[in-house]
Design a protein around this motif. Structure first.
Motif, PDB file in Angstrom:
ATOM      1  N   SER A  78      24.576 -12.840 -21.131  1.00 45.93           N
ATOM      2  CA  SER A  78      24.977 -14.390 -21.716  1.00 45.93           C
ATOM      3  C   SER A  78      25.866 -15.175 -21.015  1.00 45.93           C
ATOM      4  CB  SER A  78      25.672 -13.792 -23.035  1.00 45.93           C
ATOM      5  OG  SER A  78      26.907 -13.304 -22.696  1.00 45.93           O
ATOM      6  N   THR A  79      25.848 -14.780 -19.641  1.00 45.86           N
ATOM      7  CA  THR A  79      26.812 -15.722 -18.821  1.00 45.86           C
ATOM      8  C   THR A  79      25.957 -16.565 -18.100  1.00 45.86           C
ATOM      9  OG1 THR A  79      28.541 -13.881 -18.571  1.00 45.86           O
ATOM     10  CG2 THR A  79      28.616 -15.568 -16.883  1.00 45.86           C
ATOM     11  N   ILE A  80      26.211 -17.887 -18.085  1.00 43.46           N
ATOM     12  CA  ILE A  80      25.303 -19.020 -17.562  1.00 43.46           C
ATOM     13  C   ILE A  80      26.289 -19.487 -16.393  1.00 43.46           C
ATOM     14  CG2 ILE A  80      23.898 -20.913 -17.660  1.00 43.46           C
ATOM     15  CD1 ILE A  80      23.292 -20.194 -20.347  1.00 43.46           C
ATOM     16  N   THR A  81      25.929 -19.652 -15.164  1.00 43.68           N
ATOM     17  CA  THR A  81      27.000 -20.084 -14.233  1.00 43.68           C
ATOM     18  C   THR A  81      26.231 -21.426 -13.465  1.00 43.68           C
ATOM     19  OG1 THR A  81      27.795 -17.974 -13.605  1.00 43.68           O
ATOM     20  CG2 THR A  81      27.987 -19.695 -11.903  1.00 43.68           C
ATOM     21  N   SER A  82      26.735 -22.530 -13.885  1.00 42.53           N
ATOM     22  CA  SER A  82      26.188 -23.849 -13.187  1.00 42.53           C
ATOM     23  C   SER A  82      27.112 -24.531 -12.227  1.00 42.53           C
ATOM     24  CB  SER A  82      25.412 -24.523 -14.176  1.00 42.53           C
ATOM     25  OG  SER A  82      26.467 -25.039 -15.040  1.00 42.53           O
ATOM     26  N   ASP A  83      28.400 -24.179 -12.280  1.00 40.16           N
ATOM     27  CA  ASP A  83      29.392 -25.002 -11.633  1.00 40.16           C
ATOM     28  C   ASP A  83      29.173 -24.559  -9.947  1.00 40.16           C
ATOM     29  OD1 ASP A  83      31.821 -26.392 -11.241  1.00 40.16           O
ATOM     30  OD2 ASP A  83      32.944 -24.322 -11.104  1.00 40.16           O
ATOM     31  N   ALA A  84      29.236 -25.895  -9.093  1.00 40.63           N
ATOM     32  CA  ALA A  84      29.295 -25.811  -8.010  1.00 40.63           C
ATOM     33  C   ALA A  84      30.014 -25.130  -7.139  1.00 40.63           C
ATOM     34  CB  ALA A  84      29.300 -27.365  -7.299  1.00 40.63           C
ATOM     35  N   ASP A  85      31.346 -25.127  -7.643  1.00 45.17           N
ATOM     36  CA  ASP A  85      32.251 -24.118  -6.846  1.00 45.17           C
ATOM     37  C   ASP A  85      31.828 -22.570  -7.005  1.00 45.17           C
ATOM     38  OD1 ASP A  85      33.621 -26.442  -6.214  1.00 45.17           O
ATOM     39  OD2 ASP A  85      34.923 -26.435  -7.890  1.00 45.17           O
ATOM     40  N   LYS A  86      31.614 -22.166  -8.114  1.00 41.92           N
ATOM     41  CA  LYS A  86      31.071 -20.728  -8.439  1.00 41.92           C
ATOM     42  C   LYS A  86      30.034 -20.368  -7.546  1.00 41.92           C
ATOM     43  CE  LYS A  86      33.691 -20.579 -12.655  1.00 41.92           C
ATOM     44  NZ  LYS A  86      33.491 -20.176 -14.020  1.00 41.92           N
ATOM     45  N   LEU A  87      29.030 -21.382  -7.791  1.00 45.02           N
ATOM     46  CA  LEU A  87      27.464 -21.139  -7.094  1.00 45.02           C
ATOM     47  C   LEU A  87      27.566 -21.090  -5.532  1.00 45.02           C
ATOM     48  CD1 LEU A  87      25.263 -23.384  -9.198  1.00 45.02           C
ATOM     49  CD2 LEU A  87      25.380 -20.854  -9.093  1.00 45.02           C
ATOM     50  N   ALA A  88      28.709 -21.741  -5.063  1.00 45.59           N
ATOM     51  CA  ALA A  88      28.847 -21.523  -3.660  1.00 45.59           C
ATOM     52  C   ALA A  88      29.170 -19.938  -2.995  1.00 45.59           C
ATOM     53  CB  ALA A  88      29.981 -22.491  -3.140  1.00 45.59           C
ATOM     54  N   LYS A  89      29.774 -19.197  -3.955  1.00 50.39           N
ATOM     55  CA  LYS A  89      30.084 -17.904  -3.807  1.00 50.39           C
ATOM     56  C   LYS A  89      28.719 -16.993  -3.817  1.00 50.39           C
ATOM     57  CE  LYS A  89      34.657 -18.683  -4.988  1.00 50.39           C
ATOM     58  NZ  LYS A  89      35.697 -18.430  -6.238  1.00 50.39           N
ATOM     59  N   VAL A  90      27.865 -17.431  -4.626  1.00 48.40           N
ATOM     60  CA  VAL A  90      26.533 -16.736  -4.872  1.00 48.40           C
ATOM     61  C   VAL A  90      25.712 -16.959  -3.998  1.00 48.40           C
ATOM     62  CG1 VAL A  90      24.580 -16.577  -6.479  1.00 48.40           C
ATOM     63  CG2 VAL A  90      26.883 -17.129  -7.604  1.00 48.40           C
ATOM     64  N   THR A  91      25.021 -15.741  -3.566  1.00 50.95           N
ATOM     65  CA  THR A  91      23.812 -15.805  -2.710  1.00 50.95           C
ATOM     66  C   THR A  91      22.648 -15.187  -3.076  1.00 50.95           C
ATOM     67  OG1 THR A  91      24.629 -13.506  -1.621  1.00 50.95           O
ATOM     68  CG2 THR A  91      25.382 -15.555  -0.514  1.00 50.95           C
ATOM     69  N   VAL A  92      21.463 -15.622  -2.711  1.00 51.33           N
ATOM     70  CA  VAL A  92      20.156 -15.148  -2.923  1.00 51.33           C
ATOM     71  C   VAL A  92      19.557 -14.791  -1.745  1.00 51.33           C
ATOM     72  CG1 VAL A  92      18.146 -15.841  -4.357  1.00 51.33           C
ATOM     73  CG2 VAL A  92      20.167 -16.402  -5.076  1.00 51.33           C
ATOM     74  N   LYS A  93      19.442 -13.625  -1.483  1.00 53.56           N
ATOM     75  CA  LYS A  93      18.731 -13.187  -0.350  1.00 53.56           C
ATOM     76  C   LYS A  93      17.088 -13.044  -0.586  1.00 53.56           C
ATOM     77  CE  LYS A  93      22.781 -11.349   1.898  1.00 53.56           C
ATOM     78  NZ  LYS A  93      22.742 -12.556   2.786  1.00 53.56           N
TER      79      LYS A  93
END
Length: 102
Positions: free
Chosen positions: A44-59
């Motif tokens: 149920s957690t949706i992350t769309s904030d640019a600052d938080k997405l900078a820490k996310v990696t999709v390999k």
């Protein structure tokens, strides 16, 4: 958990284990690439904030090169004798999503 990533000028919905075809990227079969996340959904957690997405990696791992369908372009002008036939086949890459690290 899934993510919306930017891949080859388009946006794709991906989850771990998905195999998708994107525009050509450099690298041989077995190489690892990173895709840019635009949105991450974890339950149920949706992350769309640019600052938080900078820490996310999709390999993703390059599976193999691929080609799109053959497209035939024909140009013709009446009464002038002008005819032109041309073909095109887009170069693509098949990739497999290996990890989404949030």
């Amino acid at each position: 958990m899934y993510a919306i990533v930017r891949a080859g000028g388009r946006q794709e919905k991906v989850a771990v284990g998905d195999v998708l075809i994107i525009d050509k990227v450099g690298g041989k079969a077995g190489d690892s690439i990173d895709l840019t996340p635009l949105l991450v959904v974890d339950g149920s957690t949706i992350t769309s904030d640019a600052d938080k997405l900078a820490k996310v990696t999709v390999k993703a791992e390059v599976v193999k090169p691929a080609k799109g369908p053959k497209i035939t372009i024909i140009k013709y002008k009446n009464k002038t004798g002008y005819k032109k036939r041309q073909g095109h086949r887009q170069h693509l890459t098949q990739v497999k999503i290996t990890a989404i690290d949030a």
